[in-house]
Scaffold this motif. Structure first.
Motif, PDB file in Angstrom:
ATOM      1  N   GLY A 330     -25.039  46.662  16.066  1.00  0.00           N
ATOM      2  CA  GLY A 330     -26.213  45.848  16.317  1.00  0.00           C
ATOM      3  C   GLY A 330     -26.946  45.369  15.088  1.00  0.00           C
ATOM      4  O   GLY A 330     -28.026  44.771  15.208  1.00  0.00           O
ATOM      5  N   VAL A 331     -26.384  45.593  13.881  1.00  0.00           N
ATOM      6  CA  VAL A 331     -27.044  45.165  12.646  1.00  0.00           C
ATOM      7  C   VAL A 331     -26.128  44.173  11.930  1.00  0.00           C
ATOM      8  O   VAL A 331     -25.055  44.565  11.456  1.00  0.00           O
ATOM      9  N   PRO A 332     -26.499  42.893  11.835  1.00  0.00           N
ATOM     10  CA  PRO A 332     -25.644  41.910  11.156  1.00  0.00           C
ATOM     11  C   PRO A 332     -25.283  42.353   9.748  1.00  0.00           C
ATOM     12  O   PRO A 332     -26.117  42.942   9.039  1.00  0.00           O
ATOM     13  N   VAL A 333     -24.060  42.064   9.334  1.00  0.00           N
ATOM     14  CA  VAL A 333     -23.578  42.576   8.046  1.00  0.00           C
ATOM     15  C   VAL A 333     -24.401  42.055   6.872  1.00  0.00           C
ATOM     16  O   VAL A 333     -24.559  42.736   5.860  1.00  0.00           O
ATOM     17  N   GLN A 334     -24.959  40.847   6.992  1.00  0.00           N
ATOM     18  CA  GLN A 334     -25.735  40.269   5.900  1.00  0.00           C
ATOM     19  C   GLN A 334     -27.194  40.703   5.918  1.00  0.00           C
ATOM     20  O   GLN A 334     -27.958  40.332   5.029  1.00  0.00           O
ATOM     21  N   ALA A 335     -27.582  41.484   6.925  1.00  0.00           N
ATOM     22  CA  ALA A 335     -28.982  41.913   7.037  1.00  0.00           C
ATOM     23  C   ALA A 335     -29.208  43.330   6.548  1.00  0.00           C
ATOM     24  O   ALA A 335     -30.348  43.730   6.311  1.00  0.00           O
ATOM     25  N   VAL A 336     -28.153  44.111   6.361  1.00  0.00           N
ATOM     26  CA  VAL A 336     -28.305  45.551   6.144  1.00  0.00           C
ATOM     27  C   VAL A 336     -29.083  45.864   4.867  1.00  0.00           C
ATOM     28  O   VAL A 336     -30.033  46.665   4.876  1.00  0.00           O
ATOM     29  N   GLU A 337     -28.710  45.244   3.748  1.00  0.00           N
ATOM     30  CA  GLU A 337     -29.373  45.596   2.496  1.00  0.00           C
ATOM     31  C   GLU A 337     -30.834  45.166   2.483  1.00  0.00           C
ATOM     32  O   GLU A 337     -31.711  45.913   2.046  1.00  0.00           O
ATOM     33  N   ALA A 338     -31.125  43.965   2.940  1.00  0.00           N
ATOM     34  CA  ALA A 338     -32.521  43.533   2.978  1.00  0.00           C
ATOM     35  C   ALA A 338     -33.325  44.429   3.917  1.00  0.00           C
ATOM     36  O   ALA A 338     -34.472  44.801   3.614  1.00  0.00           O
ATOM     37  N   LEU A 339     -32.737  44.792   5.036  1.00  0.00           N
ATOM     38  CA  LEU A 339     -33.403  45.690   5.966  1.00  0.00           C
ATOM     39  C   LEU A 339     -33.687  47.039   5.306  1.00  0.00           C
ATOM     40  O   LEU A 339     -34.736  47.658   5.549  1.00  0.00           O
ATOM     41  N   ALA A 340     -32.777  47.478   4.464  1.00  0.00           N
ATOM     42  CA  ALA A 340     -32.986  48.740   3.756  1.00  0.00           C
ATOM     43  C   ALA A 340     -34.245  48.697   2.900  1.00  0.00           C
ATOM     44  O   ALA A 340     -34.974  49.696   2.807  1.00  0.00           O
ATOM     45  N   PHE A 341     -34.537  47.542   2.283  1.00  0.00           N
ATOM     46  CA  PHE A 341     -35.708  47.479   1.415  1.00  0.00           C
ATOM     47  C   PHE A 341     -36.999  47.330   2.204  1.00  0.00           C
ATOM     48  O   PHE A 341     -38.069  47.736   1.723  1.00  0.00           O
ATOM     49  N   ALA A 342     -36.937  46.806   3.414  1.00  0.00           N
ATOM     50  CA  ALA A 342     -38.093  46.887   4.309  1.00  0.00           C
ATOM     51  C   ALA A 342     -38.364  48.349   4.650  1.00  0.00           C
ATOM     52  O   ALA A 342     -39.513  48.818   4.621  1.00  0.00           O
TER      53      ALA A 342
END
Length: 374
Positions: A330-342
């Motif tokens: 459920g987490v797009p592959v291009q969103a994971v790193e940016a989501l990590a910094f949130a």
């Protein structure tokens, strides 16, 4: 932040990332109180070519570095602010709705063994431009505690995907890193993922990357060149370990190529690209076998997870380990790193240690980042 004006949605956070691929600013806006975490908006802005070239140049010593770094930081903050505005517009929100923003910045030197790591960033400018409390400088405290300052994301991976064991998250950015979803969580860099392939494609194709690995697929892996590169002593180091352009640069690649040029056996550029793909695949598979042989499923993310040739070859190399992507969770592959910094910025506000000694080798766990109020 003004204590009289709390955010309307105290779990809405923004994360921004520009990684070692140096291609774009990726951003997400997420509700971190939702289970699972809920993405509200996602945006990406390619870095202007002159800025990308400047970041790459700043990875090596050069004239007037202090001024150039400051100007590059300001330009990056302006790109980041544009991404933030896009996220807010998509979600129909305003700055007042956001609790905090986390920004990684652009790594140009990473030398934890010498006691420092440098991420070009202008978080004060970003906080001023966006009107959102901003957390940045996520690596320095861990390095000060004797750690590698990397990888930063394993604590987030564990929070997002759980720690029931037998699974790992593989980030395929410029550098590849593994998170072992177990208790305690562990993680480490494995070596280059896209970084050398991207640099070689830009040199010979004039393109920022090899679309779907098509160019690599047109070449043939050269075993002697591959063996020379895999003999790099860094690969044999035990975790915790991290790396970047300081080691795996075009200069490093050319040093290996020159061995064969002097012997009168130069390689076709497409064959070099095929060999670089195999280097990334083999170094990942070897690291998994040496340090995480109990893993049964790998969840890939990052730009490399969109490279069809890379993923196909990696799937064969990892078998019988199953290769999937974070999109399956459920987490797009291009969103994971940016989501990590949130998530890391939110962890700072909660006083939660996110740099883990089992990952970085630091003397103790540390709270990652510094706050720049709105």
């Amino acid at each position: 932040m003004n204590p009289q004006s709390p955010p309307k949605n105290p779990s809405y956070c923004i994360g921004l990332m520009s990684g070692t691929s140096t291609d774009a600013v990726d951003g997400v806006l997420a509700d971190l109180a939702a289970h699972p975490i809920r993405l509200l908006a996602q945006a990406s802005l390619p870095l202007p070519l002159p800025l990308r070239d400047e970041f790459l140049a700043l990875n090596a010593p050069g004239p007037n570095e202090l001024h150039r770094s400051a100007m590059a930081a300001n330009a990056l903050a302006d790109c980041q602010a544009a991404v933030v505005q896009s996220l807010l517009a998509q979600a129909g929100l305003s700055a007042q709705d956001i609790l905090v923003l986390g920004t990684h910045g652009q790594t140009v030197r990473h030398a934890p063994d010498a006691g420092y790591t440098v991420q070009i960033n202008a978080p004060a400018r970003l906080a001023e431009r966006c009107g959102i409390a901003t957390v940045a400088d996520f690596r320095s405290r861990d390095v000060a505690a004797g750690g590698q300052g990397a990888p930063l994301v394993p604590a987030f991976h564990a929070a997002c995907f759980g720690t029931r064991g037998g699974r790992a998250v593989l980030n395929l950015g410029g550098i590849a890193n593994l998170t072992l979803l177990e208790s305690p969580v562990r993680g480490f860099d494995t070596g280059p993922a896209n970084m050398l392939m991207d640099a070689w494609a830009q040199t010979h194709l004039g393109q920022p990357f090899d679309q779907d690995g098509q160019w690599a697929a047109s070449g043939c892996c050269q075993p002697a060149l591959l063996a020379s590169m895999l003999a790099e002593p860094w690969f044999a180091r035990l975790p915790p370990k991290s790396t970047g352009r300081d080691l795996f640069s075009l200069g490093w690649l050319h040093a290996h190529l020159e061995k064969f040029t002097h012997q009168g056996t130069p390689f076709a550029p497409a064959d070099v690209q095929a060999t670089l793909l195999e280097l990334s695949v083999r170094s990942i598979a070897d690291a998994l076998q040496r340090h995480a042989h109990h893993v049964q499923t790998v969840l890939a993310c990052g730009g490399g997870a969109l490279n069809q040739a890379f993923m196909a070859r990696l799937g064969r190399a990892l078998a019988p380990v199953a290769l999937r992507t974070t999109a399956d969770e459920g987490v797009p592959v291009q969103a994971v790193e940016a989501l990590a910094f949130a998530w890391l910025a939110h962890a700072w506000l909660q006083g939660r240690a996110a740099c883990l000694p089992e990952v970085t080798g630091a003397r103790h766990a540390t709270i990652a980042g510094c706050l720049y109020p709105a």
